[in-house]
Design a protein around this motif. Structure first.
Motif, PDB file in Angstrom:
ATOM      1  N   GLY A 147      13.224   2.312   8.066  1.00  0.00           N
ATOM      2  CA  GLY A 147      12.497   2.382   6.489  1.00  0.00           C
ATOM      3  C   GLY A 147      11.292   2.665   7.057  1.00  0.00           C
ATOM      4  O   GLY A 147      11.334   3.881   6.407  1.00  0.00           O
ATOM      5  N   ALA A 148      10.388   2.771   8.132  1.00  0.00           N
ATOM      6  CA  ALA A 148       9.047   3.209   8.301  1.00  0.00           C
ATOM      7  C   ALA A 148       9.056   4.480   8.987  1.00  0.00           C
ATOM      8  O   ALA A 148       8.209   5.348   8.079  1.00  0.00           O
ATOM      9  CB  ALA A 148       8.372   2.409   8.848  1.00  0.00           C
ATOM     10  N   GLY A 149       9.999   4.911   9.715  1.00  0.00           N
ATOM     11  CA  GLY A 149      10.893   6.617  10.385  1.00  0.00           C
ATOM     12  C   GLY A 149      10.886   6.913   9.231  1.00  0.00           C
ATOM     13  O   GLY A 149      10.130   7.642   8.699  1.00  0.00           O
ATOM     14  N   TYR A 150      11.852   6.940   8.760  1.00  0.00           N
ATOM     15  CA  TYR A 150      11.874   7.438   7.368  1.00  0.00           C
ATOM     16  C   TYR A 150      10.912   8.125   5.920  1.00  0.00           C
ATOM     17  O   TYR A 150      11.144   8.984   6.279  1.00  0.00           O
ATOM     18  CB  TYR A 150      13.109   7.063   6.463  1.00  0.00           C
ATOM     19  CG  TYR A 150      13.181   7.521   4.941  1.00  0.00           C
ATOM     20  CD1 TYR A 150      14.555   8.681   5.212  1.00  0.00           C
ATOM     21  CD2 TYR A 150      13.000   6.974   3.596  1.00  0.00           C
ATOM     22  CE1 TYR A 150      14.508   9.053   4.259  1.00  0.00           C
ATOM     23  CE2 TYR A 150      13.234   8.026   2.409  1.00  0.00           C
ATOM     24  CZ  TYR A 150      13.764   8.746   2.759  1.00  0.00           C
ATOM     25  OH  TYR A 150      14.379   9.239   1.942  1.00  0.00           O
ATOM     26  N   ILE A 154       7.942   4.516  -1.435  1.00  0.00           N
ATOM     27  CA  ILE A 154       8.793   2.966  -2.666  1.00  0.00           C
ATOM     28  C   ILE A 154      10.003   2.265  -1.368  1.00  0.00           C
ATOM     29  O   ILE A 154       9.803   1.104  -1.364  1.00  0.00           O
ATOM     30  CB  ILE A 154       9.160   3.506  -3.617  1.00  0.00           C
ATOM     31  CG1 ILE A 154       7.485   4.075  -4.217  1.00  0.00           C
ATOM     32  CG2 ILE A 154       9.621   2.402  -4.640  1.00  0.00           C
ATOM     33  CD1 ILE A 154       8.217   5.230  -5.822  1.00  0.00           C
ATOM     34  N   GLY A 155      10.447   3.119  -1.228  1.00  0.00           N
ATOM     35  CA  GLY A 155      11.589   2.774  -0.513  1.00  0.00           C
ATOM     36  C   GLY A 155      11.826   2.061   1.188  1.00  0.00           C
ATOM     37  O   GLY A 155      11.633   0.779   1.156  1.00  0.00           O
ATOM     38  N   GLY A 156      12.404   2.967   1.299  1.00  0.00           N
ATOM     39  CA  GLY A 156      11.659   3.472   2.867  1.00  0.00           C
ATOM     40  C   GLY A 156      10.715   2.220   3.561  1.00  0.00           C
ATOM     41  O   GLY A 156      10.795   1.419   4.801  1.00  0.00           O
ATOM     42  N   ALA A 157       8.978   2.115   2.938  1.00  0.00           N
ATOM     43  CA  ALA A 157       7.987   2.159   4.110  1.00  0.00           C
ATOM     44  C   ALA A 157       7.592   0.370   2.965  1.00  0.00           C
ATOM     45  O   ALA A 157       7.429  -0.354   3.497  1.00  0.00           O
ATOM     46  CB  ALA A 157       6.683   2.617   4.233  1.00  0.00           C
ATOM     47  N   GLY A 158       8.270   0.292   1.828  1.00  0.00           N
ATOM     48  CA  GLY A 158       7.891  -0.045   0.902  1.00  0.00           C
ATOM     49  C   GLY A 158       9.468  -0.883   0.925  1.00  0.00           C
ATOM     50  O   GLY A 158       8.846  -2.422   1.468  1.00  0.00           O
ATOM     51  N   LEU A 159       9.883  -1.225   0.166  1.00  0.00           N
ATOM     52  CA  LEU A 159      11.173  -1.863  -0.323  1.00  0.00           C
ATOM     53  C   LEU A 159      11.407  -2.595   0.654  1.00  0.00           C
ATOM     54  O   LEU A 159      11.687  -3.689   1.117  1.00  0.00           O
ATOM     55  CB  LEU A 159      11.508  -2.048  -1.029  1.00  0.00           C
ATOM     56  CG  LEU A 159      10.925  -1.711  -2.668  1.00  0.00           C
ATOM     57  CD1 LEU A 159      12.283  -0.949  -3.672  1.00  0.00           C
ATOM     58  CD2 LEU A 159      10.562  -2.587  -3.632  1.00  0.00           C
ATOM     59  N   GLY A 213      -0.214   7.747   8.048  1.00  0.00           N
ATOM     60  CA  GLY A 213      -0.528   6.234   9.049  1.00  0.00           C
ATOM     61  C   GLY A 213      -0.207   5.061   8.953  1.00  0.00           C
ATOM     62  O   GLY A 213       0.036   4.518   9.524  1.00  0.00           O
ATOM     63  N   LEU A 214       0.187   4.709   7.314  1.00  0.00           N
ATOM     64  CA  LEU A 214       0.755   3.674   6.982  1.00  0.00           C
ATOM     65  C   LEU A 214       1.904   2.982   7.719  1.00  0.00           C
ATOM     66  O   LEU A 214       2.627   2.142   8.596  1.00  0.00           O
ATOM     67  CB  LEU A 214       0.770   3.129   5.717  1.00  0.00           C
ATOM     68  CG  LEU A 214      -0.541   3.425   4.784  1.00  0.00           C
ATOM     69  CD1 LEU A 214      -0.352   2.812   3.387  1.00  0.00           C
ATOM     70  CD2 LEU A 214      -1.704   2.393   5.572  1.00  0.00           C
ATOM     71  N   SER A 215       2.569   3.463   7.731  1.00  0.00           N
ATOM     72  CA  SER A 215       4.368   3.942   8.143  1.00  0.00           C
ATOM     73  C   SER A 215       4.637   4.393   9.472  1.00  0.00           C
ATOM     74  O   SER A 215       4.695   3.203  10.646  1.00  0.00           O
ATOM     75  CB  SER A 215       5.014   4.801   7.997  1.00  0.00           C
ATOM     76  OG  SER A 215       4.534   6.053   8.198  1.00  0.00           O
ATOM     77  N   ALA A 216       3.182   4.540  10.461  1.00  0.00           N
ATOM     78  CA  ALA A 216       2.464   4.323  11.334  1.00  0.00           C
ATOM     79  C   ALA A 216       2.668   3.212  12.800  1.00  0.00           C
ATOM     80  O   ALA A 216       2.920   2.315  12.566  1.00  0.00           O
ATOM     81  CB  ALA A 216       2.115   5.859  12.564  1.00  0.00           C
ATOM     82  N   LEU A 272       0.435  -1.034  -0.220  1.00  0.00           N
ATOM     83  CA  LEU A 272      -0.364  -0.260  -0.342  1.00  0.00           C
ATOM     84  C   LEU A 272       0.765   1.168  -0.240  1.00  0.00           C
ATOM     85  O   LEU A 272       0.391   2.448  -0.810  1.00  0.00           O
ATOM     86  CB  LEU A 272      -0.866  -0.010   0.986  1.00  0.00           C
ATOM     87  CG  LEU A 272      -1.774  -1.325   0.917  1.00  0.00           C
ATOM     88  CD1 LEU A 272      -2.958  -1.064   2.804  1.00  0.00           C
ATOM     89  CD2 LEU A 272      -3.245  -0.862   0.038  1.00  0.00           C
ATOM     90  N   CYS A 273       1.660   1.027   0.752  1.00  0.00           N
ATOM     91  CA  CYS A 273       2.625   2.490   0.711  1.00  0.00           C
ATOM     92  C   CYS A 273       3.202   2.764  -0.711  1.00  0.00           C
ATOM     93  O   CYS A 273       3.861   3.693  -1.112  1.00  0.00           O
ATOM     94  CB  CYS A 273       4.258   2.273   2.223  1.00  0.00           C
ATOM     95  SG  CYS A 273       3.446   2.359   3.539  1.00  0.00           S
TER      96      CYS A 273
END
Length: 203
Positions: free
Chosen positions: A103-106, A53-58, A167-170, A20-21
């Motif tokens: 990654g999610a924090g970024y 794409i990168g942080g919260a994704g890949l 929201g998603l990364s949190a 989704l991210c």
């Protein structure tokens, strides 16, 4: 083990959130579904940080697949002790969870900065960041959004997608923190159980 089942559940959730991210970040490149703005590099600078794409994704795919691959009761073990192998696997998942948190924090930080600065758009004064010095007050004052002439509805587009990424990364961070606790408890308990079993066999 219940710890492994919990890890696999968290991994499945992280995999869904990561996808989704990635989708949300890709959509930021095409306001209103139009491709010309990305071709002409007339997008918010933070879109190009590839945080979704990168942080919260890949990056998030690594802990997601590690958690999903937790073997639980079928772990091959180490030093001839199956419980030792499960313990090592659980403790190893903590490292993967910490990578996921990074990654999610970024993604969360970049998305928050993007919301604070506002979109890059064409106003009556030309292409600029009209909300850069408003301390993000534009978010609650919708009457100011009409300052952006092009791309159409770019403020709504950016606010919606960057908010979704926040929201998603949190949620990803929370899930990874849960796995840190789960991995530590599972690893320690696995080691303790293994020692107790060894002592009972020795008796």
């Amino acid at each position: 083990m219940c710890f492994s089942k919990c890890a696999r559940c968290i991994g499945s959730l992280l995999l869904t959130l990561a996808i989704l991210c990635i989708v949300a970040n890709i959509l930021l490149f095409f306001p209103n579904g139009e491709t010309q703005w990305s071709r002409e590099n007339q997008l918010s600078r933070y879109v190009w940080f590839f945080h979704g794409i990168g942080g919260a994704g890949l990056v998030m795919l690594l802990p997601a697949f590690v958690f999903i691959g937790m073997e639980g009761e079928d772990c091959c073990g180490c030093c001839g002790h199956q419980t030792c192998g499960r313990s090592c696997a659980m403790l190893g998942s903590v490292v993967a969870a910490l990578i996921g948190i990074a990654g999610a924090g970024y993604c969360l930080i970049i998305s928050a900065l993007a919301l604070a600065e506002g979109p890059f758009c064409q106003t009556n004064s030309g292409w600029t960041y009209p909300f850069a010095n408003t301390n993000a007050n534009y978010l609650s004052d919708h009457s100011t959004w009409s300052q952006c002439n092009e791309p159409r509805n770019v403020v709504v587009w950016n606010v919606t997608l960057f908010s979704i990424l926040i929201g998603l990364s949190a949620i990803e961070i929370i899930l990874c923190l849960i796995q840190v606790i789960n991995g530590l408890i599972g690893g320690i308990c696995g080691a303790c159980c293994g020692q107790q079993k060894s002592q009972s066999y020795a008796c």
